[in-house]
Design a protein around this motif. Structure first.
Motif, PDB file in Angstrom:
ATOM      1  N   LYS A 100       5.541  54.622 -15.931  1.00  0.00           N
ATOM      2  CA  LYS A 100       6.459  53.994 -14.980  1.00  0.00           C
ATOM      3  C   LYS A 100       5.734  53.285 -13.838  1.00  0.00           C
ATOM      4  O   LYS A 100       6.333  52.499 -13.125  1.00  0.00           O
ATOM      5  N   ASP A 101       4.443  53.556 -13.659  1.00  0.00           N
ATOM      6  CA  ASP A 101       3.682  52.896 -12.605  1.00  0.00           C
ATOM      7  C   ASP A 101       3.269  51.472 -12.992  1.00  0.00           C
ATOM      8  O   ASP A 101       2.782  50.720 -12.155  1.00  0.00           O
ATOM      9  N   LEU A 102       3.463  51.118 -14.254  1.00  0.00           N
ATOM     10  CA  LEU A 102       3.120  49.773 -14.729  1.00  0.00           C
ATOM     11  C   LEU A 102       4.390  48.941 -14.869  1.00  0.00           C
ATOM     12  O   LEU A 102       5.374  49.401 -15.452  1.00  0.00           O
ATOM     13  N   HIS A 103       4.352  47.726 -14.378  1.00  0.00           N
ATOM     14  CA  HIS A 103       5.505  46.834 -14.512  1.00  0.00           C
ATOM     15  C   HIS A 103       5.632  46.421 -15.986  1.00  0.00           C
ATOM     16  O   HIS A 103       4.629  46.122 -16.638  1.00  0.00           O
ATOM     17  N   PRO A 104       6.844  46.401 -16.518  1.00  0.00           N
ATOM     18  CA  PRO A 104       7.038  46.026 -17.924  1.00  0.00           C
ATOM     19  C   PRO A 104       6.398  44.679 -18.300  1.00  0.00           C
ATOM     20  O   PRO A 104       5.896  44.528 -19.411  1.00  0.00           O
ATOM     21  N   SER A 105       6.397  43.723 -17.382  1.00  0.00           N
ATOM     22  CA  SER A 105       5.816  42.421 -17.723  1.00  0.00           C
ATOM     23  C   SER A 105       4.317  42.523 -17.989  1.00  0.00           C
ATOM     24  O   SER A 105       3.775  41.806 -18.841  1.00  0.00           O
ATOM     25  N   ILE A 106       3.634  43.439 -17.303  1.00  0.00           N
ATOM     26  CA  ILE A 106       2.200  43.648 -17.539  1.00  0.00           C
ATOM     27  C   ILE A 106       1.993  44.231 -18.930  1.00  0.00           C
ATOM     28  O   ILE A 106       1.128  43.789 -19.682  1.00  0.00           O
ATOM     29  N   ILE A 107       2.796  45.228 -19.278  1.00  0.00           N
ATOM     30  CA  ILE A 107       2.698  45.869 -20.592  1.00  0.00           C
ATOM     31  C   ILE A 107       2.940  44.843 -21.694  1.00  0.00           C
ATOM     32  O   ILE A 107       2.188  44.769 -22.668  1.00  0.00           O
ATOM     33  N   ILE A 108       3.969  44.030 -21.537  1.00  0.00           N
ATOM     34  CA  ILE A 108       4.307  43.025 -22.549  1.00  0.00           C
ATOM     35  C   ILE A 108       3.230  41.949 -22.630  1.00  0.00           C
ATOM     36  O   ILE A 108       2.811  41.564 -23.733  1.00  0.00           O
ATOM     37  N   ASP A 109       2.730  41.485 -21.495  1.00  0.00           N
ATOM     38  CA  ASP A 109       1.657  40.482 -21.492  1.00  0.00           C
ATOM     39  C   ASP A 109       0.404  41.000 -22.189  1.00  0.00           C
ATOM     40  O   ASP A 109      -0.248  40.275 -22.947  1.00  0.00           O
ATOM     41  N   GLU A 110       0.056  42.248 -21.922  1.00  0.00           N
ATOM     42  CA  GLU A 110      -1.120  42.843 -22.564  1.00  0.00           C
ATOM     43  C   GLU A 110      -0.908  42.968 -24.077  1.00  0.00           C
ATOM     44  O   GLU A 110      -1.813  42.708 -24.864  1.00  0.00           O
ATOM     45  N   ALA A 111       0.290  43.358 -24.475  1.00  0.00           N
ATOM     46  CA  ALA A 111       0.600  43.475 -25.903  1.00  0.00           C
ATOM     47  C   ALA A 111       0.468  42.123 -26.592  1.00  0.00           C
ATOM     48  O   ALA A 111      -0.108  42.022 -27.683  1.00  0.00           O
ATOM     49  N   ILE A 112       0.980  41.092 -25.959  1.00  0.00           N
ATOM     50  CA  ILE A 112       0.899  39.746 -26.532  1.00  0.00           C
ATOM     51  C   ILE A 112      -0.558  39.312 -26.653  1.00  0.00           C
ATOM     52  O   ILE A 112      -0.966  38.747 -27.676  1.00  0.00           O
ATOM     53  N   ALA A 113      -1.359  39.581 -25.640  1.00  0.00           N
ATOM     54  CA  ALA A 113      -2.776  39.210 -25.682  1.00  0.00           C
ATOM     55  C   ALA A 113      -3.499  39.919 -26.830  1.00  0.00           C
ATOM     56  O   ALA A 113      -4.290  39.303 -27.550  1.00  0.00           O
ATOM     57  N   ILE A 114      -3.201  41.202 -27.023  1.00  0.00           N
ATOM     58  CA  ILE A 114      -3.856  41.959 -28.102  1.00  0.00           C
ATOM     59  C   ILE A 114      -3.419  41.441 -29.461  1.00  0.00           C
ATOM     60  O   ILE A 114      -4.239  41.231 -30.357  1.00  0.00           O
ATOM     61  N   VAL A 115      -2.133  41.210 -29.635  1.00  0.00           N
ATOM     62  CA  VAL A 115      -1.657  40.757 -30.943  1.00  0.00           C
ATOM     63  C   VAL A 115      -2.110  39.320 -31.230  1.00  0.00           C
ATOM     64  O   VAL A 115      -2.344  38.965 -32.387  1.00  0.00           O
ATOM     65  N   LYS A 116      -2.276  38.503 -30.201  1.00  0.00           N
ATOM     66  CA  LYS A 116      -2.818  37.157 -30.412  1.00  0.00           C
ATOM     67  C   LYS A 116      -4.265  37.235 -30.891  1.00  0.00           C
ATOM     68  O   LYS A 116      -4.693  36.438 -31.721  1.00  0.00           O
ATOM     69  N   GLU A 117      -5.012  38.212 -30.375  1.00  0.00           N
ATOM     70  CA  GLU A 117      -6.417  38.360 -30.751  1.00  0.00           C
ATOM     71  C   GLU A 117      -6.589  38.984 -32.130  1.00  0.00           C
ATOM     72  O   GLU A 117      -7.458  38.574 -32.897  1.00  0.00           O
ATOM     73  N   PHE A 118      -5.753  39.959 -32.476  1.00  0.00           N
ATOM     74  CA  PHE A 118      -5.962  40.726 -33.705  1.00  0.00           C
ATOM     75  C   PHE A 118      -4.907  40.509 -34.787  1.00  0.00           C
ATOM     76  O   PHE A 118      -5.126  40.896 -35.927  1.00  0.00           O
ATOM     77  N   GLY A 119      -3.763  39.920 -34.425  1.00  0.00           N
ATOM     78  CA  GLY A 119      -2.654  39.818 -35.364  1.00  0.00           C
ATOM     79  C   GLY A 119      -2.552  38.475 -36.055  1.00  0.00           C
ATOM     80  O   GLY A 119      -3.448  37.635 -35.972  1.00  0.00           O
ATOM     81  N   ILE A 138      15.612  49.989 -21.677  1.00  0.00           N
ATOM     82  CA  ILE A 138      15.085  51.128 -20.918  1.00  0.00           C
ATOM     83  C   ILE A 138      15.492  50.999 -19.449  1.00  0.00           C
ATOM     84  O   ILE A 138      15.928  51.963 -18.827  1.00  0.00           O
ATOM     85  N   SER A 139      15.362  49.796 -18.924  1.00  0.00           N
ATOM     86  CA  SER A 139      15.725  49.553 -17.529  1.00  0.00           C
ATOM     87  C   SER A 139      17.214  49.798 -17.294  1.00  0.00           C
ATOM     88  O   SER A 139      17.607  50.423 -16.305  1.00  0.00           O
ATOM     89  N   ASN A 140      18.065  49.323 -18.206  1.00  0.00           N
ATOM     90  CA  ASN A 140      19.519  49.526 -18.084  1.00  0.00           C
ATOM     91  C   ASN A 140      19.892  51.002 -18.200  1.00  0.00           C
ATOM     92  O   ASN A 140      20.775  51.479 -17.499  1.00  0.00           O
ATOM     93  N   THR A 141      19.203  51.718 -19.086  1.00  0.00           N
ATOM     94  CA  THR A 141      19.452  53.149 -19.247  1.00  0.00           C
ATOM     95  C   THR A 141      19.072  53.890 -17.973  1.00  0.00           C
ATOM     96  O   THR A 141      19.790  54.773 -17.527  1.00  0.00           O
ATOM     97  N   LYS A 142      17.948  53.522 -17.373  1.00  0.00           N
ATOM     98  CA  LYS A 142      17.509  54.142 -16.124  1.00  0.00           C
ATOM     99  C   LYS A 142      18.504  53.876 -15.008  1.00  0.00           C
ATOM    100  O   LYS A 142      18.864  54.775 -14.260  1.00  0.00           O
ATOM    101  N   LYS A 143      18.982  52.629 -14.912  1.00  0.00           N
ATOM    102  CA  LYS A 143      19.959  52.290 -13.873  1.00  0.00           C
ATOM    103  C   LYS A 143      21.252  53.082 -14.058  1.00  0.00           C
ATOM    104  O   LYS A 143      21.854  53.526 -13.085  1.00  0.00           O
ATOM    105  N   SER A 144      21.680  53.244 -15.295  1.00  0.00           N
ATOM    106  CA  SER A 144      22.906  54.000 -15.570  1.00  0.00           C
ATOM    107  C   SER A 144      22.757  55.471 -15.195  1.00  0.00           C
ATOM    108  O   SER A 144      23.675  56.083 -14.674  1.00  0.00           O
TER     109      SER A 144
END
Length: 147
Positions: A100-119, A138-144
């Protein structure tokens, strides 16, 4: 060195766990990561981060896989997913759910970078769409639950 190295190590471990059946203990030792002479020495912060991601993902694999399955379209199954994409998805969904200390956009950006390199060429588009939807749910569930 950034945390990206830790994420790449975790991705490689999860891929080996899924495809090669490598045991969790061996993955967590990271001894396999220094077998390649081109690989720089792994800094302890990156190794610790990689171990956290590996252990956390494997420990929560049922919940993670259910989350992924529930966000696939009717024409897709887990078996149909490219193994590189699946490893990155699992790693990223773990991070979205539990880091939860990581912003979702960072996680998604990192995932995209890894899959671009290896996928595969366009797999990053698919991965981005799935992770974005999961992140919003996940965000909507947390808000609810906060109400």
């Amino acid at each position: 060195m950034s945390r990206r190295k830790g994420r790449i190590l975790a991705f490689q471990a999860l891929y080996s766990w899924d495809v090669g059946g490598v045991k969790e203990e061996e993955l967590l030792s990271l001894s396999w990561a220094n077998n390649d002479k081109k690989t720089e020495v792994i800094e302890s912060d990156n190794a610790d981060f990689a171990r956290l991601l590996i252990k956390g993902t494997i420990s929560n694999i049922n919940e993670i896989d259910e989350m992924i399955k529930s966000h696939l379209s009717a024409s897709w199954t887990m078996e149909r997913l490219n193994k590189v994409s699946l490893a990155v998805l699992r790693l990223s969904v773990y991070s979205l759910l539990y880091q939860k200390d990581l912003h979702p956009s960072i996680i998604i950006d990192e995932a995209i970078a890894i899959v671009k390199e290896f996928g595969q060429d366009d797999s990053f588009k698919f991965l981005n769409a799935i992770l974005d939807t999961i992140s919003k749910d996940i965000s909507n569930t947390k808000k609810s639950s906060d109400k």
